[in-house]
Design an enzyme around this catalytic site. Structure first.
Site, PDB file in Angstrom:
ATOM      1  N   GLU A 144      10.397 -61.405  93.486  1.00 14.22           N
ATOM      2  CA  GLU A 144      10.065 -62.817  93.679  1.00 14.22           C
ATOM      3  C   GLU A 144      10.710 -63.725  92.628  1.00 14.22           C
ATOM      4  O   GLU A 144      10.278 -64.861  92.431  1.00 14.22           O
ATOM      5  CB  GLU A 144       8.543 -62.983  93.651  1.00 14.22           C
TER       6      GLU A 144
ATOM      7  N   ASN B  47      -4.207 -64.361  94.592  1.00 19.34           N
ATOM      8  CA  ASN B  47      -2.943 -64.582  93.876  1.00 19.34           C
ATOM      9  C   ASN B  47      -3.271 -65.245  92.546  1.00 19.34           C
ATOM     10  O   ASN B  47      -3.780 -66.377  92.528  1.00 19.34           O
ATOM     11  CB  ASN B  47      -2.032 -65.499  94.696  1.00 19.34           C
TER      12      ASN B  47
ATOM     13  N   ASP C  11      -6.108 -65.544  99.800  1.00 17.84           N
ATOM     14  CA  ASP C  11      -5.655 -65.480 101.197  1.00 17.84           C
ATOM     15  C   ASP C  11      -6.693 -64.754 102.048  1.00 17.84           C
ATOM     16  O   ASP C  11      -7.148 -63.664 101.683  1.00 17.84           O
ATOM     17  CB  ASP C  11      -4.324 -64.721 101.294  1.00 17.84           C
TER      18      ASP C  11
ATOM     19  N   ARG D  91      -5.180 -68.650  94.169  1.00 13.48           N
ATOM     20  CA  ARG D  91      -5.218 -68.891  95.612  1.00 13.48           C
ATOM     21  C   ARG D  91      -5.678 -67.616  96.288  1.00 13.48           C
ATOM     22  O   ARG D  91      -5.162 -66.539  96.001  1.00 13.48           O
ATOM     23  CB  ARG D  91      -3.812 -69.243  96.098  1.00 13.48           C
TER      24      ARG D  91
ATOM     25  N   GLY E  29       2.395 -69.827  93.981  1.00 13.15           N
ATOM     26  CA  GLY E  29       3.607 -70.650  94.013  1.00 13.15           C
ATOM     27  C   GLY E  29       3.310 -72.078  93.573  1.00 13.15           C
ATOM     28  O   GLY E  29       2.278 -72.639  93.916  1.00 13.15           O
TER      29      GLY E  29
ATOM     30  N   SER F  59       4.687 -62.135  98.196  1.00  9.88           N
ATOM     31  CA  SER F  59       5.577 -62.927  99.053  1.00  9.88           C
ATOM     32  C   SER F  59       5.925 -62.224 100.367  1.00  9.88           C
ATOM     33  O   SER F  59       6.997 -62.424 100.922  1.00  9.88           O
ATOM     34  CB  SER F  59       6.885 -63.274  98.317  1.00  9.88           C
TER      35      SER F  59
ATOM     36  N   GLU G 298      -6.207 -61.034  99.806  1.00  9.69           N
ATOM     37  CA  GLU G 298      -5.795 -60.857  98.406  1.00  9.69           C
ATOM     38  C   GLU G 298      -6.080 -62.116  97.591  1.00  9.69           C
ATOM     39  O   GLU G 298      -6.313 -63.194  98.145  1.00  9.69           O
ATOM     40  CB  GLU G 298      -4.301 -60.537  98.320  1.00  9.69           C
TER      41      GLU G 298
ATOM     42  N   TYR H 185       9.249 -69.286 102.914  1.00  7.36           N
ATOM     43  CA  TYR H 185      10.222 -70.006 102.087  1.00  7.36           C
ATOM     44  C   TYR H 185      11.449 -70.541 102.809  1.00  7.36           C
ATOM     45  O   TYR H 185      12.186 -71.336 102.258  1.00  7.36           O
ATOM     46  CB  TYR H 185      10.706 -69.094 100.943  1.00  7.36           C
TER      47      TYR H 185
HETATM   48  N1  ADP Z   1      -4.620 -57.098 107.789  1.00  6.25           N
HETATM   49  C1  ADP Z   1      -3.838 -58.099 108.215  1.00  6.25           C
HETATM   50  N2  ADP Z   1      -3.974 -58.584 109.487  1.00  6.25           N
HETATM   51  C2  ADP Z   1      -3.178 -59.586 109.932  1.00  6.25           C
HETATM   52  N3  ADP Z   1      -2.214 -60.174 109.194  1.00  6.25           N
HETATM   53  C3  ADP Z   1      -2.034 -59.756 107.930  1.00  6.25           C
HETATM   54  C4  ADP Z   1      -2.829 -58.705 107.363  1.00  6.25           C
HETATM   55  N4  ADP Z   1      -2.433 -58.486 106.108  1.00  6.25           N
HETATM   56  C5  ADP Z   1      -1.433 -59.354 105.872  1.00  6.25           C
HETATM   57  N5  ADP Z   1      -1.187 -60.124 106.960  1.00  6.25           N
HETATM   58  C6  ADP Z   1      -0.120 -61.164 107.059  1.00  6.25           C
HETATM   59  O1  ADP Z   1       0.859 -60.905 106.071  1.00  6.25           O
HETATM   60  C7  ADP Z   1       0.882 -61.950 105.065  1.00  6.25           C
HETATM   61  C8  ADP Z   1       1.031 -61.391 103.651  1.00  6.25           C
HETATM   62  O2  ADP Z   1      -0.007 -60.496 103.360  1.00  6.25           O
HETATM   63  P1  ADP Z   1      -0.762 -60.460 101.954  1.00  6.25           P
HETATM   64  O3  ADP Z   1      -1.749 -59.340 102.002  1.00  6.25           O
HETATM   65  O4  ADP Z   1      -1.314 -61.805 101.651  1.00  6.25           O
HETATM   66  O5  ADP Z   1       0.389 -60.026 100.934  1.00  6.25           O
HETATM   67  P2  ADP Z   1       1.438 -60.856 100.019  1.00  6.25           P
HETATM   68  O6  ADP Z   1       1.068 -60.475  98.637  1.00  6.25           O
HETATM   69  O7  ADP Z   1       2.758 -60.320 100.411  1.00  6.25           O
HETATM   70  O8  ADP Z   1       1.258 -62.322 100.307  1.00  6.25           O
HETATM   71  C9  ADP Z   1      -0.434 -62.682 105.275  1.00  6.25           C
HETATM   72  O9  ADP Z   1      -0.301 -64.012 104.830  1.00  6.25           O
HETATM   73  C10 ADP Z   1      -0.647 -62.550 106.775  1.00  6.25           C
HETATM   74  O10 ADP Z   1       0.161 -63.467 107.514  1.00  6.25           O
HETATM   75 MG    MG Z   2      -0.552 -63.404 100.427  1.00  6.95          MG
END
Ligand code: ADP
Ligand code: MG
Length: 334
Positions: free
Chosen positions: A16, A271, A256, A254, A275, A149, A269, A215
């Site tokens: 990243e 963060n 998610d 943040r 960003g 990311s 998760e 991005y």
């Molecule tokens: N269990 C899940 N079900 C549906 N979509 C998911 C799931 N896990 C991740 N995603 C999708 O992938 C993206 C990135 O996942 P995330 O766990 O937030 O990791 P990162 O650290 O890469 O942001 C999320 O914003 C979502 O759009």
């Molecule tokens: Mg995420």
């Protein structure tokens, strides 16, 4: 506000790096215009990080790093050793949040809902992957355990896609997380010093908020407040706050989440160094809460601290009585 000498730490060696440079430059510009003395500290493979951080002679380190060796507690540890206050979370909280497996274990311990999952490690042979997946079902989301990311992350709808996704994820981290795919609305919550700033709904065109949607595309739509019933939105904010507390994170974070079609909340998760370009998600949420980008940067600077705890100060009287050796006490009374 009193002007400070602030080191904006950016770049680094993670996947990243480019996003971090964008965050760092935007933060540095905003704080410079606000009258602070800014030192841009660009970490990289050829840079001696300890030397650069110690020679910069800054009051505060503003961490605009993302990913491994930046968001995961390593740089935070260097700053603790140097005694330089830094933004974001402690060494431990940073490491826990970066490790999606450890974060999920803590969410479960604290009753924060998170999608069901299993871990895949070892040789990614066809048989090993099928054996491990067993009756877990599809669709599944496959992600490297310690990445950000959306790097190395894939959706798998069948066995063939699963095998390919596990191998792709393993090229980023030997340890891979396979999660139940949750269909629903994607929400991210901004938190500043433990208090929620608000929530934003992310609606990527192709469903998954991948690196391109994050991005490179202008096809993603954002909604503040999210398109959810008000009561449900309140629940999402609460779960985000619980998730942040479960990992004991600090400063600006943040969280998610996905709210399923059946209106169940799932935390993905936390963060710890989100960003920070003016169009990033946290600044968007902060703006809706009345903070300009500069206000947000200043608030983050104000939250900078060292985290390694000091022993509690003991009352002087107590020290004296505990310190008196028993033999002396005997002599005095005898
Ligand atoms: N269990 C899940 N079900 C549906 N979509 C998911 C799931 N896990 C991740 N995603 C999708 O992938 C993206 C990135 O996942 P995330 O766990 O937030 O990791 P990162 O650290 O890469 O942001 C999320 O914003 C979502 O759009
Ligand atoms: Mg995420």
């Amino acid at each position: 506000m009193k002007a400070k000498r602030i080191g904006v730490v950016m770049g680094g060696t993670s996947a990243e790096r480019e996003v971090s440079l964008r965050s760092g430059r935007a933060v540095a510009r905003a704080l410079e215009l606000a009258g602070h003395d800014i030192v841009r500290l660009e970490l990289g493979a050829q840079i001696h990080a300890l030397k650069m951080l110690s020679e910069a002679r800054v009051d505060v380190a503003f961490l605009a790093l993302h990913g491994r060796l930046g968001e995961d507690g390593c740089v935070q540890g260097l700053l603790e050793l140097l005694g330089i206050a830094y933004t974001g979370s402690s060494v431990l909280a940073s490491a826990l949040a970066m490790d999606k497996l450890k974060a999920k274990e803590l969410f479960r311990l604290h009753n924060v809902p998170t999608p069901p999952y299993y871990l895949f490690e070892g040789e990614p042979t066809r048989d090993a992957i099928i054996d491990c997946h067993a009756s877990f079902g599809f669709p599944a989301m496959v992600k490297p355990r310690r990445e950000g990311s959306s790097i190395g992350l894939q959706r798998a709808d069948d066995t063939e896609q699963l095998i390919s996704a596990v191998r792709i994820a393993q090229s980023h981290d030997a340890s891979v997380l396979v999660e139940r795919f949750i269909t629903g609305r994607e929400i991210t919550v901004g938190i500043l010093n433990g208090k929620t700033l608000g929530a934003l709904e992310v609606a990527p065109r192709d469903g998954i908020f991948d690196y391109h949607a994050k991005y490179q595309s202008n096809q993603t739509e954002y909604f503040i407040p999210p398109r959810l019933p008000e009561a449900l939105c309140g629940g999402v904010l609460q779960y985000a706050e619980h998730a942040a507390r479960a990992l004991n994170v600090s400063g600006a974070v943040r969280v998610d989440l996905i709210v399923s079609e059946g209106h169940n909340e799932y935390v993905l998760e936390v963060n710890t160094l989100p960003g920070m370009t003016p169009t990033s998600l946290l600044p968007k949420i902060a703006q809706a809460a009345g903070y300009s980008f500069t206000d947000l940067c200043e608030a983050i600077v104000d939250s900078a601290t060292l985290h390694v705890s000091q022993p509690r100060a003991v009352k002087e009287a107590a020290v004296v009585s505990l310190a008196a050796p028993p033999a002396e006490r005997l002599t005095a009374t005898g």
